[in-house]
Design a protein around this motif. Sequence first.
Motif, PDB file in Angstrom:
ATOM      1  N   GLN A  63      39.843  41.801  34.244  1.00  0.00           N
ATOM      2  CA  GLN A  63      38.675  41.262  34.924  1.00  0.00           C
ATOM      3  C   GLN A  63      37.726  42.396  35.282  1.00  0.00           C
ATOM      4  O   GLN A  63      38.143  43.513  35.577  1.00  0.00           O
ATOM      5  N   SER A  64      36.444  42.096  35.242  1.00  0.00           N
ATOM      6  CA  SER A  64      35.440  43.061  35.670  1.00  0.00           C
ATOM      7  C   SER A  64      34.919  42.701  37.060  1.00  0.00           C
ATOM      8  O   SER A  64      34.505  43.565  37.821  1.00  0.00           O
ATOM      9  N   GLU A  65      34.954  41.432  37.391  1.00  0.00           N
ATOM     10  CA  GLU A  65      34.555  40.953  38.708  1.00  0.00           C
ATOM     11  C   GLU A  65      35.256  39.629  38.982  1.00  0.00           C
ATOM     12  O   GLU A  65      35.764  38.979  38.061  1.00  0.00           O
ATOM     13  N   PHE A  66      35.284  39.238  40.242  1.00  0.00           N
ATOM     14  CA  PHE A  66      35.950  37.989  40.598  1.00  0.00           C
ATOM     15  C   PHE A  66      34.948  36.834  40.577  1.00  0.00           C
ATOM     16  O   PHE A  66      33.918  36.881  41.246  1.00  0.00           O
ATOM     17  N   ARG A  67      35.282  35.814  39.807  1.00  0.00           N
ATOM     18  CA  ARG A  67      34.520  34.570  39.796  1.00  0.00           C
ATOM     19  C   ARG A  67      35.447  33.485  40.317  1.00  0.00           C
ATOM     20  O   ARG A  67      36.471  33.179  39.696  1.00  0.00           O
ATOM     21  N   ARG A  90      35.099  30.539  32.537  1.00  0.00           N
ATOM     22  CA  ARG A  90      35.672  31.859  32.796  1.00  0.00           C
ATOM     23  C   ARG A  90      35.767  32.215  34.286  1.00  0.00           C
ATOM     24  O   ARG A  90      35.578  33.366  34.680  1.00  0.00           O
ATOM     25  N   TYR A  91      36.069  31.220  35.100  1.00  0.00           N
ATOM     26  CA  TYR A  91      36.439  31.531  36.482  1.00  0.00           C
ATOM     27  C   TYR A  91      37.833  32.149  36.449  1.00  0.00           C
ATOM     28  O   TYR A  91      38.740  31.635  35.791  1.00  0.00           O
ATOM     29  N   ASN A  92      38.019  33.263  37.164  1.00  0.00           N
ATOM     30  CA  ASN A  92      39.320  33.934  37.120  1.00  0.00           C
ATOM     31  C   ASN A  92      40.120  33.803  38.417  1.00  0.00           C
ATOM     32  O   ASN A  92      41.139  34.461  38.604  1.00  0.00           O
ATOM     33  N   ASN A 119      44.795  32.987  32.381  1.00  0.00           N
ATOM     34  CA  ASN A 119      43.356  33.201  32.533  1.00  0.00           C
ATOM     35  C   ASN A 119      42.867  33.404  33.968  1.00  0.00           C
ATOM     36  O   ASN A 119      41.743  33.866  34.157  1.00  0.00           O
ATOM     37  N   CYS A 120      43.668  33.054  34.951  1.00  0.00           N
ATOM     38  CA  CYS A 120      43.140  33.131  36.312  1.00  0.00           C
ATOM     39  C   CYS A 120      44.262  33.216  37.340  1.00  0.00           C
ATOM     40  O   CYS A 120      45.438  32.984  37.030  1.00  0.00           O
TER      41      CYS A 120
END
Length: 305
Positions: A63-67, A90-92, A119-120
């Motif tokens: 991950q690059s950022e949290f969604r 692409r919510y993680n 994925n999350c």
Amino acid sequence: MYLKKLYFLLILMAVYTAVMIEYPCDAMKEFGYYQGLELYARYVSSHARAMVLYNPGLRMLPQSEFRIAAVLPGNYQDYPQQLTRLLDARYNAIVECSQTDSWHSSPQGQAYLRRMRDNCYRVVVFDGGHHLPSLGLAPDIIIVPELGGYAVHAEMTDGISVQRILEMVREAGCPVMVVKIPRWGLVKNETSLANITKTVLQNNTRFRRDETFNPVACPRMSKYGGSIFAWVNRDYIRDRKCLARRIESLGLDDVKRVYLAFDYHYIGTDEADNICCNLSHRFRIKVERVNDPVKVANVLFWSGR
């Protein structure tokens, strides 16, 4: 006398607010309920301190950022469709409340656990005994809204002590981070749940290698680490033979203990203890009742003890 009246007024306001947060009536919704809830989430809930009580390390995900997204209660939505939409977007990190969490113990829900895991992070709001089966379904984080030492719901009478949750998690070795937050600090809207989750994820410094997870579950119960976790709702209370069969269907050869949480709207503690005793004799395994007949109002007024 003035202080007593003030305290009583504050308690009434707290109970009213908690009930409206969990089960708002249609009339309240017409008078700016959602706007008020959003303001509360932004300016009050955001100041609540989240405390990590147990952390075996989060799974390492790319991950690059949290969604972060939340599946909110009350809409009885198509959970497969909604979760697919969130994963495709692409919510993680996905936060789940009671209905979605319970659905994951169904065959279809278990299939989505596997899909989500790649994925999350799955985050569960653990506000009472009805979430007990979640402990065997390996959520990444459980957020425990605490009042008077209990994880409590505004409406459901099924509170479970925070200490008891920790004991079960440690005993079974559940790979879940346990986070406590004051009950007033959590409301079930997107802003509140996303902010709390984001704070926890950003402050985490412990990670672990992910392991293969194959859920062992059936409706409202699960098995993990030699423990079975079951929510005894109205259906199981009325059909106790089905309760026993379902527990046996998970396999008892490697089970050391069975934990039961009861819906006290349909049963008392004495009868619940009797069910535990009968099942213990039948299975020759320790069977424990792990929750109490309390909700927010009980804890505020009488401490539930």
